[in-house]
Design an enzyme around this catalytic site. Sequence first.
Site, PDB file in Angstrom:
ATOM      1  N   ASP A   1       5.806  -1.721  10.469  1.00 27.91           N
ATOM      2  CA  ASP A   1       5.722  -2.744   9.430  1.00 27.91           C
ATOM      3  C   ASP A   1       4.661  -2.400   8.391  1.00 27.91           C
ATOM      4  O   ASP A   1       3.481  -2.319   8.709  1.00 27.91           O
ATOM      5  CB  ASP A   1       5.394  -4.096  10.075  1.00 27.91           C
ATOM      6  CG  ASP A   1       5.216  -5.196   9.052  1.00 27.91           C
ATOM      7  OD1 ASP A   1       5.965  -5.204   8.056  1.00 27.91           O
ATOM      8  OD2 ASP A   1       4.323  -6.033   9.243  1.00 27.91           O
TER       9      ASP A   1
ATOM     10  N   ASP B   1       7.782  -4.541   1.423  1.00 28.40           N
ATOM     11  CA  ASP B   1       7.530  -4.841   2.828  1.00 28.40           C
ATOM     12  C   ASP B   1       8.714  -4.464   3.707  1.00 28.40           C
ATOM     13  O   ASP B   1       9.782  -5.066   3.626  1.00 28.40           O
ATOM     14  CB  ASP B   1       7.227  -6.330   2.976  1.00 28.40           C
ATOM     15  CG  ASP B   1       7.003  -6.740   4.415  1.00 28.40           C
ATOM     16  OD1 ASP B   1       6.656  -5.861   5.229  1.00 28.40           O
ATOM     17  OD2 ASP B   1       7.184  -7.918   4.730  1.00 28.40           O
TER      18      ASP B   1
END
Length: 389
Positions: free
Chosen positions: A90, A268
Site C-alpha cells: 500500500d 494510492d
Amino acid sequence: MFANFKVLYAIALALSFATSNAAAVPGFQKRENGAIKLDFNIERPDKLILNGNFTKRADDYNYALINEGSYYVAEILVGSNQQAVKVDVDTGSSDLWVVDTSSGISGTYGVYDHTTSSTFSRIASGFAVAYADQSHAEGDWVSDTIQLGGTGGPSLKNQEFGDATTSTINFGILGIGFPINEATADKYQNVPQSLVSQGYIHKNAYSLYLDSSDAAQGSVLFGGIDHAKYSGSLVSNPVVSQNDLDLNVNSVTTNGQTIDIGSNYVLDSGTTINYLDPTVLANLASALGAKYSSSGFYYFDSASDAKDISVNFDGVSVTIPASYTVGAFYDGDGNALTETGFLFLPQTNYHILGDVFLRNAYVVYDLDARTISLAQAKFTSDENITVIS
C-alpha cells in the site's frame, strides 16, 4: 486514550476477497545490483458494495465502498523461524503490520506467533491504525527479522512493525509511504528506508506496475525503473503534501472537453476507484453524458457510452480507457444497483486516484527527492531495468 492512534484515510479495506483470484503468492526477484523486484498477486472483490450509510443530502458527498480492494498481496517471512505472512502492498500508508496469532484470526493469509521467534523484541504498546471503512487493528510495536518476498528475499534485521493482537482484517499491510505518516509519534525506519540503510537499494524510491485490468500479478520495483513498462517519457512532478503521495492534477479531458481541477490527489494503490471533488465529478459526468442516480453515483445507459479519460498533470497525461471506467455497483445486501456504474465517486474529505487510474500509469515514487514520475503504462513481460541512484 489512544495517544498514537492515527486515522489513515488513504486506503479502505475489506473483510472478503474474490476467491476466484486467489493463487500462490509470487516472491522477490533481484534485478541488477541495487534493485529489488517484489511481485504480488492482485486479488479483486466479487462485488463493489457501496456504503449503505451514504447521506443523500446535496452537500454531503462522502460516499465510499465497503469492500474497496483490489489488493496487492505479497508474502513476507517474519521472525527467526521465517513464518509466512501475506500483506497488502500500500502506497497510501507507511507502516508494516501483521496479524498476531493471539488475535484468533486464522486463514490462508497467515499469522505471526512472536513467542516462537528468537529475534523478537517488544518495543511498546499503543500500535493502532484505522481506515476509512472503519476497519482497524491494535496491538504492540515490535521488532523482528523481516524477509521480503519469501525465501531468498532481502532480510531486514530488527525491523520495527505493528503486531496486531486485535484486528477486524484478516491480513496485514505493507505500507511504503512517507515515514512522517507512520502511526506513531516516535518515527522509525519503515521498510523502504531499511532497504536503503541495510544496503539493498541506493535510494528510497520505487516503481509501481499494476499491469492490465485482467492481470493476476503486478510488481513494485524497489530502487529501480523498468523502462520496458511504459511508453513515451517519464515526467516528474513534485509531491505537494508533507505527509502523503499527492500530486497536483491540472485537469481531465474527455469527449472533446477539458474540465479544470487544479487540486491535489493522492496516488494510492490501496484504493480501487477514483474519488473526485463533487463539482469536478459532476462536470466530468456531464461531459460524458453519464446520469445521476438518487443513490448517489453516476452511471451510463450502456457501457458503450463511456469514453476514454485523460488525466493531465504538468508535462504529462495518462489516459484511462473507457472500459476501465465502468463497472457494477451493489448495495449492502448484494443487490445490483447498476451494471454500468461510473467508477468515479464524489468525496469532499479526500481526493484519490486509485487502481482505475494506476493500472494505466507507470509510476515512480521517489520519496527522497519528493517527486512522482508518470508515463502511460505499457503492458508487456519485457524488462529493461536501471537502478535509481
